[in-house]
Scaffold this motif. Structure first.
Motif, PDB file in Angstrom:
ATOM      1  N   ASP A  42       0.811  -1.218   0.000  1.00  9.77           N
ATOM      2  CA  ASP A  42       0.000   0.000   0.000  1.00  9.77           C
ATOM      3  C   ASP A  42       0.849   1.276   0.000  1.00  9.77           C
ATOM      4  N   TYR A  43       2.131   1.161  -0.265  1.00  7.42           N
ATOM      5  CA  TYR A  43       3.028   2.317  -0.208  1.00  7.42           C
ATOM      6  C   TYR A  43       2.570   3.455  -1.120  1.00  7.42           C
ATOM      7  N   PHE A  44       2.049   3.153  -2.287  1.00  2.00           N
ATOM      8  CA  PHE A  44       1.698   4.176  -3.271  1.00  2.00           C
ATOM      9  C   PHE A  44       0.256   4.673  -3.152  1.00  2.00           C
ATOM     10  N   ARG A  45      -0.465   4.261  -2.117  1.00  2.00           N
ATOM     11  CA  ARG A  45      -1.836   4.735  -1.920  1.00  2.00           C
ATOM     12  C   ARG A  45      -1.828   6.205  -1.515  1.00  2.00           C
ATOM     13  N   LYS A  46      -2.834   6.932  -1.974  1.00  2.00           N
ATOM     14  CA  LYS A  46      -2.932   8.367  -1.663  1.00  2.00           C
ATOM     15  C   LYS A  46      -3.179   8.611  -0.172  1.00  2.00           C
ATOM     16  N   LEU A 114       4.670   7.259 -12.358  1.00  2.00           N
ATOM     17  CA  LEU A 114       5.701   6.349 -12.859  1.00  2.00           C
ATOM     18  C   LEU A 114       5.310   4.890 -12.654  1.00  2.00           C
ATOM     19  N   VAL A 115       4.839   4.577 -11.448  1.00  2.00           N
ATOM     20  CA  VAL A 115       4.530   3.188 -11.120  1.00  2.00           C
ATOM     21  C   VAL A 115       3.267   2.713 -11.831  1.00  2.00           C
ATOM     22  N   LEU A 136       1.119  -4.386  -5.874  1.00  2.00           N
ATOM     23  CA  LEU A 136       1.059  -3.003  -5.415  1.00  2.00           C
ATOM     24  C   LEU A 136      -0.369  -2.486  -5.546  1.00  2.00           C
ATOM     25  N   ASP A 137      -0.833  -1.823  -4.504  1.00  2.00           N
ATOM     26  CA  ASP A 137      -2.182  -1.258  -4.463  1.00  2.00           C
ATOM     27  C   ASP A 137      -2.052   0.241  -4.683  1.00  2.00           C
ATOM     28  N   LEU A 138      -2.484   0.727  -5.839  1.00  2.00           N
ATOM     29  CA  LEU A 138      -2.360   2.145  -6.153  1.00  2.00           C
ATOM     30  C   LEU A 138      -3.556   2.966  -5.708  1.00  2.00           C
TER      31      LEU A 138
END
Length: 139
Positions: A42-46, A114-115, A136-138
């Motif tokens: 969940d690193y890239f979650r808003k 990017l991701v 990855l959970d965006l």
């Protein structure tokens, strides 16, 4: 020593260059893979909070943030260099890792852009799946 035909380039120096290329490529691939496999899904979650060591002493927190940003800047520069044709390494992935370490306005939006590129996301999730990590959970 016998020259190849380009002045001072020898077979020995060409072999050393190829060996250096292969070794640095393998090392950069291993480091990038390790980090991308172990980053939280969940690193890239808003909506994910981003405060580093907010519960630590202010001096420790400042030093941690400084070192993190310094390492991030170094990785971004190395990623740019590795993106040049003929230079070994995973340029875009190294830049993504460097960007995740840097603190600047609009960072999350740039990381997500990017991701979220289909090719990059597919490669990252394929790597994570190989090591039985969640995609990855965006969100």
């Amino acid at each position: 020593m016998q020259t190849v035909g380009l002045g001072s380039i020898t077979w020995q120096s060409a072999l050393v260059a190829v060996l250096l290329f292969v070794v640095t490529f393998a090392i950069s691939l291993a480091i990038v893979s390790f980090i991308m496999v172990n980053i939280p899904s969940d690193y890239f979650r808003k909506d994910k909070p981003r405060e580093l060591w907010s519960d630590r002493h202010p001096v420790v927190r400042f030093l941690g943030i400084f070192v993190k940003n310094l390492l991030g800047a170094v990785l971004v520069v190395l990623g740019i260099i590795m993106s040049i044709p003929g230079v070994p390494g995973q340029g875009i992935l190294t830049m993504i890792i460097g960007l995740t370490l840097l603190d600047f306005p609009g960072k999350l939006a740039l990381e997500r852009r990017l991701v979220s590129r289909p090719f990059v996301l597919r490669q990252l999730n394929g790597l994570r799946g190989h090591f039985r990590r969640a995609p990855l959970d965006l969100g």
